[in-house]
Design a protein around this motif. Structure first.
Motif, PDB file in Angstrom:
ATOM      1  N   ASN A   1      42.206  35.841  37.008  1.00  0.00           N
ATOM      2  CA  ASN A   1      43.142  36.054  35.888  1.00  0.00           C
ATOM      3  C   ASN A   1      44.190  37.111  36.253  1.00  0.00           C
ATOM      4  N   THR A   2      43.744  38.186  36.912  1.00  0.00           N
ATOM      5  CA  THR A   2      44.668  39.238  37.329  1.00  0.00           C
ATOM      6  C   THR A   2      45.654  38.723  38.377  1.00  0.00           C
TER       7      THR A   2
ATOM      8  N   ASN B   1      37.690  37.218  36.222  1.00  0.00           N
ATOM      9  CA  ASN B   1      38.542  38.391  35.953  1.00  0.00           C
ATOM     10  C   ASN B   1      39.539  38.623  37.092  1.00  0.00           C
TER      11      ASN B   1
END
Length: 374
Positions: free
Chosen positions: A49-50, A46
């Motif tokens: 991805n950010t 996560n």
């Protein structure tokens, strides 16, 4: 603390830790990041991805570590943003543009004028920044920030005072903000020298490191447990240049007698380049050898006082004095050995910085990068 606030803070620190690990050890895989940081693979995914959506991290291929699927490798996208670095010293002033990994793309070095007016110096420096951005074809909105090293105390990130170049309370931070409207970070030359050694030197795992920058003035930065120590009001180490080593010595520009910078910095060369003095010493010139020996003696005395107070594991010396090579260092070590207890001498590492670029310039650049990875 509310649970939501606590979780947000943990998430923010995980993002910084992930970015820091990629910046320091790329290329690196997601599974390696999860293992090193102790964060779950799903949380790492996560975060990555950010960071990839923001454009700060990119994939650079894959690596097969064994049976099964190959691991994607990640690194910092250096074109994500750029940093302006400015180092104002009492000999040279440097303006540079770097990428996110401190690779210098543009550099302008000028001799620091001793009689220039405040507004003229600021106009000169901001002009070189504009030139650098133009040469590198970098739009202003891609500049992440401006880091500045100054050779004296910093007051609320607005200015500094140094009698050598006669520019008291120069509003350097304010001037760069008004000129470019980008974040500005002003720090003392000594603290930025320590910052460079922290991130790019070979001292990061030591509990305590004293970083000395010796040119016409003397700056000190302290690394305590991996952090730059600023002191109670942000002035730690900034006044070491005016530490009296010879109470009955010559009068310094500050009005006191026997200050370290007056008797043991490159000021005693009276305008001569240290490279020229070293060349003469190498040829056996007794006067040149005596001058370098004198710088070394007072360097050793100054370092002794720092060790007696702070007890660092290591003292790293940078600045123009490095060009004095073993002529200065041998004399400094001999003097130091006479000034402190044998056990302390034997357990304290002393040596020149291994950085190939100016430590104060790199530290200025890193003061911006550190806002993301620190």
């Amino acid at each position: 603390m509310h649970q939501e606030t606590y979780q947000a803070r943990i998430k923010q620190e995980n993002v910084r830790a992930t970015l820091r690990e990629i910046w320091q050890h790329s290329p690196i895989s997601r599974s390696e990041l999860a293992s090193v940081l102790g964060i779950s693979k799903s949380a790492i995914t996560n975060i990555i991805n950010t960071l990839m959506e923001e454009g700060i991290v990119q994939s650079v291929g894959s690596r097969q570590n064994g049976p099964g699927r190959a691991s994607d490798l990640l690194c910092i996208n250096d074109s994500f943003g750029y940093v302006v670095g400015v180092s104002i010293s009492t000999i040279d002033t440097v303006v540079a543009i770097s990428d996110y990994h401190t690779h210098v793309l543009y550099k302008k070095v000028i001799s620091t004028p001793s009689d220039i007016q405040k507004s003229d110096l600021l106009e000169l420096l901001t002009g070189y920044v504009r030139e650098g951005l133009r040469v590198c074809d970098i739009p202003l909105d891609r500049v992440l920030g401006i880091g500045i090293s100054v050779p004296s105390m910093v007051y609320a990130s607005r200015g500094f005072a140094t009698p050598i170049i006669n520019l008291y309370d120069l509003p350097v931070g304010e001037a760069f903000w008004l000129a470019f409207q980008r974040p500005v970070h002003v720090n003392s030359l000594g603290m930025n020298t320590a910052r460079a050694e922290k991130w790019l030197g070979n001292s990061e795992k030591l509990p305590s490191v004293a970083c000395l920058d010796i040119s016409r003035g003397i700056g000190l930065g302290l690394l305590i447990d991996g952090r730059v120590y600023t002191g109670g009001n942000g002035f730690a180490g900034t006044d070491v240049s005016h530490m009296s080593l010879l109470p009955n010595g010559p009068v310094c520009s500050c009005g006191r007698r026997g200050c370290w910078e007056k008797i043991g910095s490159l000021q005693i060369l009276e305008g001569r380049a240290i490279e020229d003095v070293v060349a003469e010493a190498d040829r056996g010139d007794g006067s040149a050898i005596e001058i370098l020996d004198r710088i070394g003696i007072y360097t050793g005395m100054g370092i002794a006082k720092i060790i007696q107070i702070a007890n660092p594991n290591k003292v790293v010396i940078s600045g123009a004095i490095v060009k004095g090579r073993e002529w200065v260092l041998n004399s400094a070590l001999s003097t130091l050995k006479q000034c402190i207890w044998p056990h302390v001498y034997d357990t304290t590492e002393i040596g020149y910085s291994m950085l190939t670029e100016s430590a104060s310039l790199l530290g200025a650049i890193l003061s911006v990068i550190e806002t993301k990875i620190g």
